[in-house]
Scaffold this active site. Structure first.
Site, PDB file in Angstrom:
ATOM      1  CE  LYS A  80      -3.592  -2.607   2.208  1.00  0.00           C
ATOM      2  NZ  LYS A  80      -3.858  -3.174   3.852  1.00  0.00           N
ATOM      3  CD  GLN A 123      -2.950  -4.198   6.462  1.00  0.00           C
ATOM      4  OE1 GLN A 123      -3.314  -3.478   6.100  1.00  0.00           O
ATOM      5  NE2 GLN A 123      -3.580  -5.779   5.522  1.00  0.00           N
ATOM      6  CG  ASP A 130     -10.117  -1.521   3.923  1.00  0.00           C
ATOM      7  OD1 ASP A 130      -9.819  -1.754   3.271  1.00  0.00           O
ATOM      8  OD2 ASP A 130      -9.664  -1.632   5.205  1.00  0.00           O
TER       9      ASP A 130
END
Ligand code: NAD
Length: 295
Positions: free
Chosen positions: A49, A93, A116
Protein backbone atom coordinates in the site's frame (compact mmCIF):
# COMPACT_ATOMS: atom_id res chain seq x y z
CA UNK A 1 -6.61 -20.17 -25.15
CA UNK A 2 -8.70 -18.01 -22.82
CA UNK A 3 -8.29 -14.26 -22.59
CA UNK A 4 -6.05 -13.59 -19.58
CA UNK A 5 -7.56 -10.88 -17.39
CA UNK A 6 -4.32 -9.24 -16.34
CA UNK A 7 -4.73 -7.17 -13.17
CA UNK A 8 -1.37 -5.47 -13.56
CA UNK A 9 -2.46 -3.94 -16.90
CA UNK A 10 -5.71 -2.73 -15.31
CA UNK A 11 -3.71 -1.31 -12.42
CA UNK A 12 -1.42 0.63 -14.77
CA UNK A 13 -4.41 2.19 -16.49
CA UNK A 14 -6.08 3.13 -13.18
CA UNK A 15 -2.78 4.41 -11.75
CA UNK A 16 -2.35 6.81 -14.67
CA UNK A 17 -5.83 8.23 -14.11
CA UNK A 18 -5.47 8.40 -10.32
CA UNK A 19 -2.09 10.17 -10.49
CA UNK A 20 -3.58 12.79 -12.78
CA UNK A 21 -6.58 13.28 -10.50
CA UNK A 22 -4.48 13.49 -7.32
CA UNK A 23 -2.17 16.06 -8.94
CA UNK A 24 -5.17 18.38 -9.43
CA UNK A 25 -6.16 18.33 -5.73
CA UNK A 26 -5.33 21.25 -3.45
CA UNK A 27 -4.13 18.85 -0.71
CA UNK A 28 -2.10 15.64 -0.61
CA UNK A 29 -4.42 12.72 0.25
CA UNK A 30 -3.34 10.85 3.33
CA UNK A 31 -4.19 7.33 4.48
CA UNK A 32 -3.34 6.06 7.95
CA UNK A 33 -3.10 2.32 8.51
CA UNK A 34 -3.62 1.08 12.06
CA UNK A 35 -1.56 -2.06 12.68
CA UNK A 36 -1.86 -4.08 15.87
CA UNK A 37 1.02 -6.49 16.43
CA UNK A 38 3.67 -7.66 14.00
CA UNK A 39 2.03 -10.13 11.61
CA UNK A 40 4.53 -10.62 8.77
CA UNK A 41 1.89 -11.00 6.03
CA UNK A 42 0.13 -7.82 7.20
CA UNK A 43 3.45 -5.94 7.10
CA UNK A 44 3.95 -7.12 3.52
CA UNK A 45 0.47 -5.91 2.52
CA UNK A 46 1.13 -2.56 4.22
CA UNK A 47 4.38 -2.16 2.30
CA UNK A 48 2.46 -2.74 -0.96
CA UNK A 49 0.00 0.00 0.00
CA UNK A 50 2.88 2.36 0.77
CA UNK A 51 4.67 1.57 -2.49
CA UNK A 52 1.66 2.25 -4.71
CA UNK A 53 0.54 5.18 -2.53
CA UNK A 54 3.90 6.81 -3.18
CA UNK A 55 3.48 6.28 -6.92
CA UNK A 56 -0.01 7.80 -6.89
CA UNK A 57 0.97 10.80 -4.77
CA UNK A 58 -0.93 9.58 -1.70
CA UNK A 59 0.78 9.56 1.70
CA UNK A 60 0.39 6.22 3.49
CA UNK A 61 1.39 6.27 7.17
CA UNK A 62 1.37 3.41 9.65
CA UNK A 63 0.33 3.76 13.29
CA UNK A 64 1.66 0.61 14.88
CA UNK A 65 0.51 -0.61 18.29
CA UNK A 66 1.62 -3.58 20.41
CA UNK A 67 -0.87 -6.43 20.94
CA UNK A 68 -0.81 -5.47 24.62
CA UNK A 69 -2.73 -2.24 23.89
CA UNK A 70 -6.19 -2.26 25.48
CA UNK A 71 -9.26 -2.08 23.24
CA UNK A 72 -10.25 1.19 24.94
CA UNK A 73 -6.87 2.76 24.16
CA UNK A 74 -6.93 1.47 20.59
CA UNK A 75 -10.35 3.01 20.03
CA UNK A 76 -9.17 6.29 21.58
CA UNK A 77 -6.24 6.32 19.14
CA UNK A 78 -8.61 5.79 16.20
CA UNK A 79 -10.85 8.58 17.47
CA UNK A 80 -7.84 10.89 17.53
CA UNK A 81 -7.16 9.97 13.88
CA UNK A 82 -10.82 10.73 13.09
CA UNK A 83 -10.34 14.24 14.48
CA UNK A 84 -7.09 14.89 12.60
CA UNK A 85 -8.08 16.97 9.56
CA UNK A 86 -4.88 16.12 7.70
CA UNK A 87 -5.92 12.43 7.53
CA UNK A 88 -8.51 11.51 4.89
CA UNK A 89 -8.66 7.73 5.15
CA UNK A 90 -8.19 5.25 8.01
CA UNK A 91 -8.01 1.47 7.85
CA UNK A 92 -7.36 -1.17 10.47
CA UNK A 93 -5.04 -3.75 8.91
CA UNK A 94 -6.71 -7.14 9.36
CA UNK A 95 -6.45 -9.58 10.96
CA UNK A 96 -6.20 -8.13 14.46
CA UNK A 97 -5.75 -10.48 17.42
CA UNK A 98 -8.90 -12.32 18.62
CA UNK A 99 -8.66 -10.58 21.99
CA UNK A 100 -10.17 -7.49 20.35
CA UNK A 101 -13.79 -7.06 19.33
CA UNK A 102 -13.01 -6.51 15.64
CA UNK A 103 -16.38 -4.95 14.76
CA UNK A 104 -16.24 -2.56 17.70
CA UNK A 105 -12.74 -1.43 16.73
CA UNK A 106 -13.65 -0.96 13.05
CA UNK A 107 -16.88 0.85 13.89
CA UNK A 108 -14.80 3.48 15.69
CA UNK A 109 -13.57 4.72 12.29
CA UNK A 110 -15.51 7.74 11.05
CA UNK A 111 -17.69 6.67 8.06
CA UNK A 112 -16.19 9.61 6.14
CA UNK A 113 -12.72 8.04 6.48
CA UNK A 114 -13.73 4.36 6.27
CA UNK A 115 -11.95 3.67 2.99
CA UNK A 116 -12.07 -0.12 3.55
CA UNK A 117 -15.88 0.14 3.64
CA UNK A 118 -16.08 -2.17 6.62
CA UNK A 119 -17.92 -0.13 9.25
CA UNK A 120 -21.55 -1.05 9.91
CA UNK A 121 -22.67 2.23 8.33
CA UNK A 122 -20.75 1.65 5.10
CA UNK A 123 -22.13 -1.88 4.82
CA UNK A 124 -25.68 -0.62 5.35
CA UNK A 125 -25.30 1.99 2.61
CA UNK A 126 -23.83 -0.56 0.21
CA UNK A 127 -27.00 -2.64 0.49
CA UNK A 128 -29.09 0.46 -0.09
CA UNK A 129 -27.26 1.45 -3.23
CA UNK A 130 -24.38 3.56 -1.94
CA UNK A 131 -23.88 7.11 -0.75
CA UNK A 132 -21.18 9.77 -1.05
CA UNK A 133 -19.93 8.92 2.41
CA UNK A 134 -19.91 5.15 2.07
CA UNK A 135 -17.06 3.21 0.57
CA UNK A 136 -17.02 -0.12 -1.21
CA UNK A 137 -14.47 -2.69 -0.03
CA UNK A 138 -11.45 -2.58 -2.33
CA UNK A 139 -11.49 -6.22 -3.47
CA UNK A 140 -15.09 -5.95 -4.66
CA UNK A 141 -14.23 -2.76 -6.55
CA UNK A 142 -11.15 -4.44 -8.01
CA UNK A 143 -13.25 -7.28 -9.42
CA UNK A 144 -15.70 -4.85 -11.02
CA UNK A 145 -12.84 -2.74 -12.44
CA UNK A 146 -11.24 -5.78 -14.09
CA UNK A 147 -14.55 -6.85 -15.67
CA UNK A 148 -15.19 -3.30 -16.86
CA UNK A 149 -11.66 -2.82 -18.26
CA UNK A 150 -12.08 -5.94 -20.40
CA UNK A 151 -15.60 -4.86 -21.47
CA UNK A 152 -17.24 -7.85 -19.82
CA UNK A 153 -20.76 -6.70 -19.06
CA UNK A 154 -22.53 -8.36 -16.13
CA UNK A 155 -25.96 -6.94 -16.89
CA UNK A 156 -28.50 -9.72 -17.38
CA UNK A 157 -25.80 -12.39 -16.92
CA UNK A 158 -25.96 -15.34 -14.54
CA UNK A 159 -23.13 -14.69 -12.07
CA UNK A 160 -22.20 -17.01 -9.22
CA UNK A 161 -20.14 -15.74 -6.31
CA UNK A 162 -18.49 -18.44 -4.23
CA UNK A 163 -17.89 -17.07 -0.73
CA UNK A 164 -19.93 -14.63 1.35
CA UNK A 165 -17.37 -12.82 3.49
CA UNK A 166 -17.95 -9.20 4.41
CA UNK A 167 -14.63 -8.32 2.87
CA UNK A 168 -15.14 -9.92 -0.55
CA UNK A 169 -18.12 -12.16 -1.32
CA UNK A 170 -21.00 -10.10 0.06
CA UNK A 171 -20.01 -6.67 -1.27
CA UNK A 172 -19.17 -8.20 -4.66
CA UNK A 173 -22.62 -9.79 -4.86
CA UNK A 174 -24.21 -6.42 -3.97
CA UNK A 175 -22.27 -4.57 -6.66
CA UNK A 176 -23.12 -7.19 -9.26
CA UNK A 177 -26.83 -6.90 -8.42
CA UNK A 178 -26.56 -3.13 -8.74
CA UNK A 179 -25.13 -3.64 -12.24
CA UNK A 180 -28.07 -5.80 -13.24
CA UNK A 181 -26.54 -9.27 -12.89
CA UNK A 182 -28.58 -12.31 -11.85
CA UNK A 183 -26.55 -13.26 -8.81
CA UNK A 184 -26.29 -16.54 -6.91
CA UNK A 185 -24.09 -16.84 -3.85
CA UNK A 186 -22.80 -20.13 -2.52
CA UNK A 187 -20.83 -20.74 0.63
CA UNK A 188 -19.48 -23.45 2.89
CA UNK A 189 -22.98 -24.65 3.81
CA UNK A 190 -24.33 -24.80 0.26
CA UNK A 191 -25.38 -28.30 -0.70
CA UNK A 192 -24.35 -29.26 -4.21
CA UNK A 193 -22.47 -26.01 -5.08
CA UNK A 194 -21.59 -27.41 -8.51
CA UNK A 195 -25.31 -27.36 -9.37
CA UNK A 196 -25.09 -23.56 -9.02
CA UNK A 197 -21.58 -22.86 -10.30
CA UNK A 198 -22.19 -24.80 -13.51
CA UNK A 199 -25.05 -22.48 -14.43
CA UNK A 200 -22.77 -19.42 -14.20
CA UNK A 201 -21.71 -17.37 -17.20
CA UNK A 202 -19.37 -15.52 -14.83
CA UNK A 203 -17.91 -17.29 -11.78
CA UNK A 204 -16.26 -15.33 -8.99
CA UNK A 205 -14.40 -17.45 -6.45
CA UNK A 206 -13.36 -16.08 -3.04
CA UNK A 207 -13.18 -18.98 -0.62
CA UNK A 208 -9.55 -19.32 0.47
CA UNK A 209 -9.31 -23.00 -0.57
CA UNK A 210 -6.32 -23.71 -2.85
CA UNK A 211 -7.25 -25.41 -6.13
CA UNK A 212 -10.75 -26.35 -4.91
CA UNK A 213 -12.58 -25.21 -8.03
CA UNK A 214 -11.68 -27.59 -10.84
CA UNK A 215 -13.23 -28.38 -14.24
CA UNK A 216 -16.16 -30.16 -12.57
CA UNK A 217 -17.43 -26.77 -11.27
CA UNK A 218 -17.66 -24.92 -14.59
CA UNK A 219 -19.31 -24.96 -17.97
CA UNK A 220 -17.36 -24.29 -21.16
CA UNK A 221 -17.24 -20.60 -22.06
CA UNK A 222 -17.33 -19.30 -18.48
CA UNK A 223 -15.52 -16.13 -17.35
CA UNK A 224 -13.61 -16.85 -14.13
CA UNK A 225 -12.40 -14.37 -11.53
CA UNK A 226 -10.18 -16.09 -8.97
CA UNK A 227 -9.81 -13.96 -5.84
CA UNK A 228 -8.00 -16.57 -3.75
CA UNK A 229 -4.50 -15.92 -2.46
CA UNK A 230 -3.20 -19.11 -0.88
CA UNK A 231 0.45 -19.67 -0.01
CA UNK A 232 1.01 -23.42 -0.49
CA UNK A 233 3.81 -25.97 -0.50
CA UNK A 234 3.98 -29.74 -0.47
CA UNK A 235 2.14 -32.79 -1.75
CA UNK A 236 -1.30 -32.36 -0.18
CA UNK A 237 -2.66 -30.83 -3.40
CA UNK A 238 -3.75 -32.19 -6.74
CA UNK A 239 -0.28 -31.44 -8.01
CA UNK A 240 2.96 -31.30 -6.08
CA UNK A 241 3.86 -27.75 -5.11
CA UNK A 242 7.51 -27.13 -4.51
CA UNK A 243 8.98 -24.67 -3.71
CA UNK A 244 6.37 -22.61 -1.88
CA UNK A 245 4.14 -20.49 -4.13
CA UNK A 246 0.90 -18.55 -4.11
CA UNK A 247 -2.06 -20.18 -5.85
CA UNK A 248 -5.69 -19.28 -6.30
CA UNK A 249 -8.89 -21.08 -5.31
CA UNK A 250 -9.23 -22.20 -8.92
CA UNK A 251 -7.26 -25.11 -10.36
CA UNK A 252 -5.97 -23.06 -13.25
CA UNK A 253 -4.57 -25.94 -15.33
CA UNK A 254 -7.99 -27.65 -15.45
CA UNK A 255 -10.28 -24.61 -15.60
CA UNK A 256 -8.42 -22.27 -17.97
CA UNK A 257 -8.91 -24.49 -21.07
CA UNK A 258 -12.70 -24.33 -20.56
CA UNK A 259 -12.80 -20.58 -19.90
CA UNK A 260 -13.50 -17.70 -22.22
CA UNK A 261 -11.51 -15.42 -19.90
CA UNK A 262 -9.79 -15.96 -16.55
CA UNK A 263 -7.66 -14.07 -14.01
CA UNK A 264 -4.26 -15.49 -13.13
CA UNK A 265 -2.98 -15.87 -9.56
CA UNK A 266 -0.79 -14.04 -8.86
CA UNK A 267 -1.39 -11.09 -11.20
CA UNK A 268 -5.19 -10.94 -11.31
CA UNK A 269 -7.37 -9.38 -8.62
CA UNK A 270 -4.48 -8.82 -6.18
CA UNK A 271 -2.73 -5.99 -8.07
CA UNK A 272 -6.01 -4.12 -8.53
CA UNK A 273 -7.09 -4.36 -4.89
CA UNK A 274 -4.47 -1.90 -3.59
CA UNK A 275 -5.35 0.43 -6.46
CA UNK A 276 -9.04 0.39 -5.51
CA UNK A 277 -8.18 1.23 -1.91
CA UNK A 278 -6.15 4.23 -3.11
CA UNK A 279 -9.07 5.33 -5.29
CA UNK A 280 -11.25 5.27 -2.17
CA UNK A 281 -8.69 7.44 -0.35
CA UNK A 282 -8.84 9.91 -3.23
CA UNK A 283 -12.66 10.01 -3.09
CA UNK A 284 -12.59 10.43 0.71
CA UNK A 285 -10.17 13.33 0.32
CA UNK A 286 -12.39 15.04 -2.26
CA UNK A 287 -15.42 14.71 0.02
CA UNK A 288 -13.56 16.03 3.06
CA UNK A 289 -11.97 19.03 1.33
CA UNK A 290 -15.07 19.74 -0.79
CA UNK A 291 -13.51 19.21 -4.23
CA UNK A 292 -15.17 17.35 -7.11
CA UNK A 293 -13.68 13.93 -7.87
CA UNK A 294 -12.55 13.61 -11.48
CA UNK A 295 -11.96 9.84 -11.67
P1 NAD B 1 -13.16 -15.78 4.43
O1 NAD B 1 -12.50 -16.96 5.07
O2 NAD B 1 -13.55 -14.63 5.26
O3 NAD B 1 -14.45 -16.28 3.67
C1 NAD B 1 -14.46 -17.43 2.87
C2 NAD B 1 -15.86 -17.67 2.35
O4 NAD B 1 -15.81 -18.82 1.51
C3 NAD B 1 -16.90 -17.96 3.42
O5 NAD B 1 -18.06 -17.21 3.15
C4 NAD B 1 -17.20 -19.46 3.29
O6 NAD B 1 -18.54 -19.77 3.59
C5 NAD B 1 -16.90 -19.69 1.81
N1 NAD B 1 -16.49 -21.06 1.51
C6 NAD B 1 -15.56 -21.81 2.13
N2 NAD B 1 -15.48 -23.02 1.55
C7 NAD B 1 -16.37 -23.02 0.53
C8 NAD B 1 -16.73 -23.98 -0.45
N3 NAD B 1 -16.17 -25.19 -0.48
N4 NAD B 1 -17.67 -23.63 -1.36
C9 NAD B 1 -18.26 -22.42 -1.32
N5 NAD B 1 -17.93 -21.47 -0.42
C10 NAD B 1 -17.00 -21.77 0.50
O7 NAD B 1 -12.17 -15.34 3.25
P2 NAD B 1 -12.09 -13.96 2.42
O8 NAD B 1 -11.52 -12.89 3.25
O9 NAD B 1 -13.37 -13.72 1.72
O10 NAD B 1 -10.98 -14.35 1.34
C11 NAD B 1 -11.18 -15.41 0.42
C12 NAD B 1 -9.92 -15.60 -0.39
O11 NAD B 1 -9.64 -14.41 -1.10
C13 NAD B 1 -8.67 -15.89 0.44
O12 NAD B 1 -7.82 -16.75 -0.28
C14 NAD B 1 -8.01 -14.53 0.58
O13 NAD B 1 -6.61 -14.61 0.79
C15 NAD B 1 -8.33 -13.96 -0.77
N6 NAD B 1 -8.35 -12.49 -0.82
C16 NAD B 1 -7.75 -11.93 -1.88
C17 NAD B 1 -7.76 -10.57 -2.04
C18 NAD B 1 -7.13 -9.98 -3.27
O14 NAD B 1 -6.88 -8.81 -3.33
N7 NAD B 1 -6.93 -10.80 -4.32
C19 NAD B 1 -8.36 -9.75 -1.08
C20 NAD B 1 -9.00 -10.35 0.00
C21 NAD B 1 -8.99 -11.73 0.12
Amino acid sequence: MPLILDGTIVRMSHMRRLKGAVAKLSVKPRLTIVQVGDDARSTLYIQQKQKFGLEAGIAVDVEKFPISISETDLKAQIEALNRDNSIHGIIVQLPIPDTFNKDAVINTISPRKDVDGLTGISREFLGLGGDVHSFIPATAMAIMSILSFYNISVSGKRVTVMGRSRLVGLPTAELLKREGAIVSVCHSKTENPKGITKTAEILIVAIGKPYLVDDSYVTKGVVVIDVGINPVMGTGFEEEVFPKKVVGDVFWRKVAPLSLAITPVPGGVGPMTVMSLLENVYIATCAIVGEKPVL
